[in-house]
Structure formats: structure tokens, C-alpha cells
Design a protein around this motif. Structure first.
Motif, PDB file in Angstrom:
ATOM      1  N   ALA A 290       0.809  -1.237   0.136  1.00 21.95           N
ATOM      2  CA  ALA A 290       0.086   0.046  -0.079  1.00 21.95           C
ATOM      3  C   ALA A 290       0.802   1.234  -0.117  1.00 21.95           C
ATOM      4  N   GLY A 291       2.355   0.975   0.122  1.00 22.62           N
ATOM      5  CA  GLY A 291       3.033   2.234  -0.164  1.00 22.62           C
ATOM      6  C   GLY A 291       3.252   2.602   1.325  1.00 22.62           C
ATOM      7  N   GLY A 292       3.287   1.935   2.090  1.00 21.97           N
ATOM      8  CA  GLY A 292       3.552   2.350   3.592  1.00 21.97           C
ATOM      9  C   GLY A 292       4.934   1.899   4.012  1.00 21.97           C
ATOM     10  N   ASP A 293       5.140   2.394   5.233  1.00 23.83           N
ATOM     11  CA  ASP A 293       6.561   1.989   6.077  1.00 23.83           C
ATOM     12  C   ASP A 293       6.475   0.821   6.866  1.00 23.83           C
ATOM     13  N   ALA A 294       7.307  -0.117   6.657  1.00 24.21           N
ATOM     14  CA  ALA A 294       7.105  -1.296   7.897  1.00 24.21           C
ATOM     15  C   ALA A 294       8.592  -1.740   7.937  1.00 24.21           C
ATOM     16  N   GLU A 295       9.018  -1.891   9.281  1.00 20.82           N
ATOM     17  CA  GLU A 295      10.259  -2.366   9.438  1.00 20.82           C
ATOM     18  C   GLU A 295       9.955  -3.835  10.275  1.00 20.82           C
ATOM     19  N   LEU A 296      10.277  -4.961   9.514  1.00 19.23           N
ATOM     20  CA  LEU A 296      10.114  -6.144  10.028  1.00 19.23           C
ATOM     21  C   LEU A 296      11.389  -6.970  10.388  1.00 19.23           C
ATOM     22  N   HIS A 297      11.221  -7.710  11.723  1.00 23.02           N
ATOM     23  CA  HIS A 297      12.474  -8.392  12.155  1.00 23.02           C
ATOM     24  C   HIS A 297      11.836  -9.909  12.554  1.00 23.02           C
ATOM     25  N   VAL A 298      12.352 -10.862  11.902  1.00 23.72           N
ATOM     26  CA  VAL A 298      11.981 -12.129  12.186  1.00 23.72           C
ATOM     27  C   VAL A 298      13.381 -12.894  12.941  1.00 23.72           C
ATOM     28  N   TRP A 299      13.035 -13.156  14.193  1.00 28.47           N
ATOM     29  CA  TRP A 299      14.212 -13.729  14.805  1.00 28.47           C
ATOM     30  C   TRP A 299      14.423 -15.054  14.873  1.00 28.47           C
ATOM     31  N   THR A 300      15.214 -15.676  14.443  1.00 28.33           N
ATOM     32  CA  THR A 300      15.736 -17.175  14.211  1.00 28.33           C
ATOM     33  C   THR A 300      15.529 -17.873  15.639  1.00 28.33           C
ATOM     34  N   GLY A 301      14.620 -18.869  15.640  1.00 21.91           N
ATOM     35  CA  GLY A 301      14.321 -19.985  16.560  1.00 21.91           C
ATOM     36  C   GLY A 301      13.930 -19.144  17.641  1.00 21.91           C
ATOM     37  N   GLY A 302      13.163 -17.973  17.490  1.00 15.75           N
ATOM     38  CA  GLY A 302      12.533 -17.348  18.710  1.00 15.75           C
ATOM     39  C   GLY A 302      11.013 -18.002  18.914  1.00 15.75           C
ATOM     40  N   PHE A 303      10.709 -18.349  20.139  1.00 22.14           N
ATOM     41  CA  PHE A 303       9.319 -18.719  20.471  1.00 22.14           C
ATOM     42  C   PHE A 303       8.669 -17.531  20.825  1.00 22.14           C
ATOM     43  N   HIS A 304       7.389 -17.672  21.048  1.00 22.86           N
ATOM     44  CA  HIS A 304       6.583 -16.385  21.259  1.00 22.86           C
ATOM     45  C   HIS A 304       6.978 -15.686  22.567  1.00 22.86           C
ATOM     46  N   ALA A 305       7.233 -14.287  22.633  1.00 19.26           N
ATOM     47  CA  ALA A 305       7.483 -13.734  24.105  1.00 19.26           C
ATOM     48  C   ALA A 305       8.835 -13.945  24.583  1.00 19.26           C
ATOM     49  N   PHE A 306       9.591 -14.372  23.834  1.00 18.28           N
ATOM     50  CA  PHE A 306      10.998 -14.776  24.366  1.00 18.28           C
ATOM     51  C   PHE A 306      11.820 -13.831  25.173  1.00 18.28           C
ATOM     52  N   ASP A 307      11.571 -12.555  24.549  1.00 21.35           N
ATOM     53  CA  ASP A 307      12.041 -11.253  25.213  1.00 21.35           C
ATOM     54  C   ASP A 307      11.722 -11.254  26.663  1.00 21.35           C
ATOM     55  N   ILE A 308      10.428 -11.665  26.929  1.00 22.08           N
ATOM     56  CA  ILE A 308       9.774 -11.500  28.252  1.00 22.08           C
ATOM     57  C   ILE A 308      10.286 -12.652  29.101  1.00 22.08           C
ATOM     58  N   PHE A 309      10.228 -13.898  28.717  1.00 28.77           N
ATOM     59  CA  PHE A 309      10.622 -14.993  29.421  1.00 28.77           C
ATOM     60  C   PHE A 309      11.851 -15.403  29.526  1.00 28.77           C
ATOM     61  N   ALA A 310      12.773 -14.984  28.596  1.00 26.19           N
ATOM     62  CA  ALA A 310      14.010 -15.207  28.509  1.00 26.19           C
ATOM     63  C   ALA A 310      14.938 -14.099  28.060  1.00 26.19           C
ATOM     64  N   PRO A 311      14.660 -12.854  28.872  1.00 26.77           N
ATOM     65  CA  PRO A 311      15.431 -11.699  28.587  1.00 26.77           C
ATOM     66  C   PRO A 311      16.915 -11.826  28.504  1.00 26.77           C
ATOM     67  N   HIS A 312      17.457 -12.648  29.306  1.00 26.32           N
ATOM     68  CA  HIS A 312      19.115 -12.796  29.521  1.00 26.32           C
ATOM     69  C   HIS A 312      19.731 -13.306  28.045  1.00 26.32           C
ATOM     70  N   THR A 313      18.670 -14.077  27.329  1.00 26.66           N
ATOM     71  CA  THR A 313      19.531 -14.861  26.047  1.00 26.66           C
ATOM     72  C   THR A 313      19.979 -13.660  25.111  1.00 26.66           C
ATOM     73  N   ALA A 314      21.040 -14.228  24.381  1.00 28.37           N
ATOM     74  CA  ALA A 314      21.670 -13.567  23.244  1.00 28.37           C
ATOM     75  C   ALA A 314      20.707 -12.829  22.198  1.00 28.37           C
ATOM     76  N   LEU A 315      19.459 -13.979  22.043  1.00 30.72           N
ATOM     77  CA  LEU A 315      18.667 -13.303  20.788  1.00 30.72           C
ATOM     78  C   LEU A 315      17.751 -12.384  21.470  1.00 30.72           C
ATOM     79  N   ALA A 316      17.341 -12.611  22.860  1.00 31.00           N
ATOM     80  CA  ALA A 316      16.260 -11.541  23.352  1.00 31.00           C
ATOM     81  C   ALA A 316      17.105 -10.169  23.540  1.00 31.00           C
ATOM     82  N   GLN A 317      18.357 -10.112  23.676  1.00 27.21           N
ATOM     83  CA  GLN A 317      19.259  -9.084  23.959  1.00 27.21           C
ATOM     84  C   GLN A 317      18.965  -8.277  22.703  1.00 27.21           C
ATOM     85  N   GLY A 318      19.409  -9.100  21.485  1.00 25.27           N
ATOM     86  CA  GLY A 318      19.562  -8.475  20.177  1.00 25.27           C
ATOM     87  C   GLY A 318      17.979  -8.019  19.754  1.00 25.27           C
TER      88      GLY A 318
END
Length: 333
Positions: A290-318
Motif C-alpha cells: 500500500a506504499g507504507g513504511d514497515a520494518e520487520l524483524h523475524v528472529w531465528t529460533g525465537g518462540f513467542h514472547a521470548f524477550d519476556i520469558f528469557a530476556p538474558h539470552t543473546a537472541l532476546a538482547q538483540g
């Protein structure tokens, strides 16, 4: 006459055996996560989830932080009172950018202080004001309560900009999981209703589509966090008889929108090993088309809400660093 059922794609299996692997560091912590947030949530588990997923007392989260906290009662849907918490930097001068945030919890549980320990960084480090409503939950309050409570709070925030010390030109909507779907719905509704101008939408592993037809939705049953059955439980609780019919509003399920034009810039992040992967990708694609602006990140191997449940991990920190950088750039003075 009952609402017409949405047609589902032919040949899509209900459960797909092959699926992306979890990140090894994340996988090690899944057994611990399951004690608080089981992968499969059925209606009988809603009371348990409301206890286990409840936030710690707010004074504990704010201890030692230079943040002001005030509570307000705001007219929500049908003019019923909705509690809203507002957090602002104690020493910031001038009108501040504001984030109107919708919490996670599958539309059935959670509270306005969910993820506060992470989100308060926007207040401390960027100088933003954070507005978090206690929108009403299903199944006691079915659609349109959650989305219209949130929209009422968005309008209240803009209308009371001077009292709240905010800059109307820098209103961002944000949310996680079900809250991200509500945030996306706010952007759509504000455009359609000529409501408050929104500078950006932060959609964190968003729950966007009640129809459950994507491959990723059907790849995760009984594994990870928030599987296919949990998703069905949440949407059914919120929608009742309207679930998976053409009566569902895009303001609750933004993937159902037919017009993606004139929407604010979006940031979407999601794990590759969770059910919301494909609908997040599709939503970003619709914004681009539609001509809009979107920035998308798909984090390899990430389960749902891993930033909340595993914030210490390298993937969550990234994930957290990358997300914060986008918010900081969007709301910069």
C-alpha cells in the motif's frame, strides 16, 4: 441469519509436523516457562493464567527509578470507567512524546503493568510518557470492549495533552501479542475516524488474525509459548459467535483490513518458531504493497514472547536493542 463463515484454504492440514527449531539457548528455558505459561491454554485455564501472569506490584518495578506514576479513571466503551496508569520522567522539560500501550494476554488475562520493567525504559532513557490502560478482558467483556476501551484512552490522551505534558504530534501506539493487535487496530480506527494523529505503531509479535489459516499457526501444537489451541481459545473468548466469521472487525483483527493505505510507520518483530510469524510477515507485506513504511524483524529460533520469558539470552538482547533503537529514532526530540 448467522454471520457468514470465512472460507478457509483448501488442503491446509490442521497440524503440520515440520517446524523451525527453537534457538538452543531459548529451548533450555522452555521447561521453566511452561510452569507459568503453559503452551496450550484452554478456557478452563483462564483463572490460572490471570493469577500466574499477573504483574508484580507496581511499586516494586518503580523502586529506584526517577519516574512519576499517576492513576486516572477514563471513560471507556459505553462510558464505563477504565483505569489508566501514566508514567512520565520526573525531570523532563517541555511536551514529551507519548506511547499508548496495550498489554499482552490473549485478550483474556494480563494487566496494564505487564512488561512495565521493559517499557519503562522508554520513559527513563527517551523521556517519553507511557500510558497503559486496563482494557476489559474476555470472555466477560467480548468485542468491542477491548478495542473501544483502547480507542477511548487514545482520544483521552490526545485531548488532555497539556495536562499530561505530552506532544500531540508524537503519539505512538504499541502493544505486545494481543495488545499489538489492539495497537494495529488503533492505527486503523484513528485513520478511519479521523482521530488523533499517530506517528508510529510498534507491533510486538502481533496477534492479528482470528482465522488461523497460516502455516505457522498450524506448526505449533503443545510446544513453545502460545500454541494453536491457545490462539483459538483467545479469539473465541473475545469474539463469541462472531469468531471466524465476516462480522469480525479489523479494529480487533487488523489482518482483516482491506485498505492498508495512509497508516503510520510500523515496526514488527516476531520469532521464526511461533504461530504469529506468518501473519506478521503478511501484515508488513500489506503495508509495503500500500506504499507504507514497515520494518520487520523475524528472529531465528525465537518462540513467542521470548524477550519476556528469557530476556538474558543473546537472541532476546538483540531483539530488545533493535526494537529500542527504532522507538528512540521515532520519538527523538
Amino acid at each position: 441469519m448467522p454471520p457468514e463463515r470465512s472460507q478457509e484454504p483448501v488442503g491446509l492440514p490442521q497440524v503440520i509436523a515440520a517446524r523451525p527449531e527453537f534457538d538452543p539457548e531459548l529451548k533450555a528455558g522452555l521447561a521453566i516457562v511452561g510452569g507459568v505459561f503453559p503452551p496450550t491454554i484452554t478456557p478452563d485455564l483462564i483463572p490460572f493464567m490471570r493469577r500466574s501472569y499477573a504483574s508484580p506490584p507496581v511499586h516494586e518495578t518503580l523502586a529506584g527509578r526517577d519516574v512519576e506514576h499517576r492513576e486516572y479513571e477514563v471513560e471507556g466503551h459505553d462510558a464505563d470507567p477504565v483505569t489508566v496508569s501514566v508514567f512520565r520522567p520526573a525531570r523532563a522539560a517541555g511536551p514529551r512524546p507519548v506511547v499508548v500501550y496495550a498489554h499482552s494476554g490473549g485478550l483474556m488475562f494480563g494487566d496494564r503493568f505487564n512488561a512495565l520493567d521493559l517499557n519503562i525504559q522508554w520513559v527513563e532513557q527517551i523521556g517519553a510518557v507511557l500510558v497503559t490502560p486496563e482494557y476489559r478482558l474476555a470472555p466477560e467483556f467480548r468485542d468491542p470492549y477491548a478495542r473501544e476501551d483502547m480507542y477511548a484512552v487514545l482520544e483521552w490522551t490526545a485531548r488532555n495533552a497539556e495536562e499530561l505534558g505530552i506532544d500531540r504530534r508524537r503519539i505512538m501506539v504499541a502493544g505486545a501479542s494481543a495488545g499489538a493487535g489492539l495497537a494495529g487496530g488503533l492505527a486503523l480506527a484513528s485513520r478511519d475516524r479521523e482521530g488523533p494523529a499517530i506517528v508510529g505503531q510498534l507491533l510486538i509479535y502481533p496477534m492479528l488474525d482470528d482465522r488461523g489459516t497460516t502455516v505457522s499457526t498450524n506448526q505449533f501444537d503443545g510446544v513453545g509459548v502460545w500454541d494453536r489451541v491457545s490462539n483459538e481459545t483467545g479469539w473465541s473468548a473475545a469474539l463469541g459467535e462472531a469468531y471466524r466469521t465476516d462480522a469480525v472487525s479489523p479494529y480487533l483483527a487488523p489482518a482483516r483490513a482491506t485498505d492498508f493505505s495512509r497508516l503510520p510507520p510500523a515496526y514488527l518483530d516476531v520469532g521464526s518458531a511461533e504461530i504469529f510469524r506468518d501473519e506478521a510477515i503478511a501484515y508488513a507485506t500489506n503495508l509495503w504493497h500500500a506504499g507504507g513504511d514497515a520494518e520487520l524483524h523475524v528472529w531465528t529460533g525465537g518462540f513467542h514472547a521470548f524477550d519476556i520469558f528469557a530476556p538474558h539470552t543473546a537472541l532476546a538482547q538483540g531483539m530488545l536493542r533493535t526494537r529500542f533503537a527504532w522507538v528512540e529514532k521515532l520519538l527523538a526530540d
